[in-house]
Motif scaffolding. Structure first.
Motif, PDB file in Angstrom:
ATOM      1  N   PRO A 107      39.342  45.127  38.652  1.00  0.00           N
ATOM      2  CA  PRO A 107      39.638  44.518  37.341  1.00  0.00           C
ATOM      3  C   PRO A 107      41.076  44.740  36.878  1.00  0.00           C
ATOM      4  O   PRO A 107      41.757  43.801  36.438  1.00  0.00           O
ATOM      5  N   ALA A 108      41.556  45.983  36.980  1.00  0.00           N
ATOM      6  CA  ALA A 108      42.926  46.270  36.550  1.00  0.00           C
ATOM      7  C   ALA A 108      43.943  45.589  37.458  1.00  0.00           C
ATOM      8  O   ALA A 108      45.014  45.180  37.004  1.00  0.00           O
ATOM      9  N   ASP A 109      43.625  45.440  38.731  1.00  0.00           N
ATOM     10  CA  ASP A 109      44.535  44.804  39.677  1.00  0.00           C
ATOM     11  C   ASP A 109      44.724  43.325  39.345  1.00  0.00           C
ATOM     12  O   ASP A 109      45.839  42.791  39.388  1.00  0.00           O
ATOM     13  N   VAL A 110      43.630  42.648  39.003  1.00  0.00           N
ATOM     14  CA  VAL A 110      43.701  41.228  38.635  1.00  0.00           C
ATOM     15  C   VAL A 110      44.539  41.055  37.371  1.00  0.00           C
ATOM     16  O   VAL A 110      45.419  40.186  37.297  1.00  0.00           O
ATOM     17  N   LEU A 111      44.276  41.878  36.358  1.00  0.00           N
ATOM     18  CA  LEU A 111      45.027  41.781  35.101  1.00  0.00           C
ATOM     19  C   LEU A 111      46.511  42.044  35.332  1.00  0.00           C
ATOM     20  O   LEU A 111      47.375  41.335  34.806  1.00  0.00           O
TER      21      LEU A 111
END
Length: 310
Positions: free
Chosen positions: A235-239
């Motif tokens: 999730p943090a990587d996509v954001l």
């Protein structure tokens, strides 16, 4: 009549043996950065594809790879590799150093250290490295994602140094902190899940009695750590990728990106690109730790020689 017992003269201890009598001399802090740079160079095409899936309209991994080859040739699979080197020699070097120092502070560098202490040490290292490596992270993402954009929206950086100079000149010094929030958050998750889980799995495998401290143990522990890290960090990587690739005013708002992504793609947007992320992070994680362990062995071997210099 008894014969005289010859006196046994012990040879002078080597530098390695002398170190073993006390506390083992720590390995150079930069080994982690070197290992990560080598590993990331090998897996760069997968990382490039992951970023383009997350930040562009590409839907499938193989389609994205074919598109890259069709538009830029096979050399296009290594677009932005100078940004990858910059990122690894700043972020990765810092995180391995900070992780070891954090373990010392928390008393987690002893055998049998609890998983919680390892995770806290990894989180501390991730927070520090995420801030230090943020400029390199932005440069890497922009260089990798540039050719996935329409020509009029490209940054057209020549290399990582050109990217840093132009960012400061055209967007101000504050641009180097763009996306720092999700990047630091991701770095905390990455190090708590990757570094800490590797140490945990490695110690557990050795304690089980089925593994020795060798390449088979390192491979198994790093394989497990790579899967854990991919899932935790997705999730943090996509954001991070979407915010750093944005160029319009107000487009770097984390909440705005979340709202827009949820509205247009649903909650599963947070795991978009998981398969290429796993395929990239898994071999990268394995390579990092295998290379790092061999570099450590090389340093230990070299320290046992009369010409030791590390």
């Amino acid at each position: 009549m008894s014969l005289p017992v010859p006196k046994v003269v012990n040879p002078p201890p080597s530098s390695t043996a002398q170190v073993g009598l006390g506390k083992k001399k720590p390995h150079p802090f930069w080994l982690g950065g070197v290992a990560a740079t080598i590993a990331a160079s090998i897996t760069h095409p997968l990382d490039l594809t992951k970023v383009r899936l997350q930040a562009s309209g590409d839907k499938r991994m193989m389609e994205s790879i074919k598109k890259t080859v069709r538009t830029a040739g096979y050399r296009g699979l290594f677009d932005g590799i100078s940004g990858t080197w910059l990122r690894q020699m700043s972020y990765s070097m810092c995180r391995f150093w900070a992780y070891e120092e954090s373990k010392k502070m928390l008393g987690a560098n002893e055998k049998g250290a609890p998983a919680l202490k390892l995770a806290v040490a990894g989180s501390m290292a991730g927070g520090i490295a995420g801030l230090v490596g943020n400029p390199g992270e932005i440069v890497m993402v922009r260089l990798q994602g540039d050719f996935a954009k329409a020509p009029e929206k490209r940054f057209n950086y020549k290399h990582c140094i050109d990217a840093l100079v132009r960012m400061v000149r055209e967007e101000g010094v504050s641009s180097l902190a763009r996306g720092a929030g999700p990047n630091v958050f991701r770095a905390i998750l990455m190090n708590a899940s990757q570094l800490a889980s590797y140490d945990f799995f490695k110690a557990s495998l050795i304690d089980s009695g089925h593994f020795q401290d060798n390449i088979y143990c390192h491979f198994t522990a790093s394989f497990a750590a790579g899967t854990v890290a991919t899932t935790v960090c997705s999730p943090a990587d996509v954001l991070k990728s979407r915010i750093m690739n944005a160029s319009g005013p107000g487009s770097n708002s984390t909440l705005a990106v979340i709202r827009h992504s949820l509205r247009t793609e649903g909650a599963m947007f947070a795991f978009k690109g998981w398969v290429p992320a796993w395929m990239r992070l898994q071999p990268t994680t394995i390579l990092i730790f295998l290379i790092l362990e061999q570099l450590k062995n090389g340093v230990d071997w070299q320290r046992g020689k009369s010409w030791a210099f590390i």
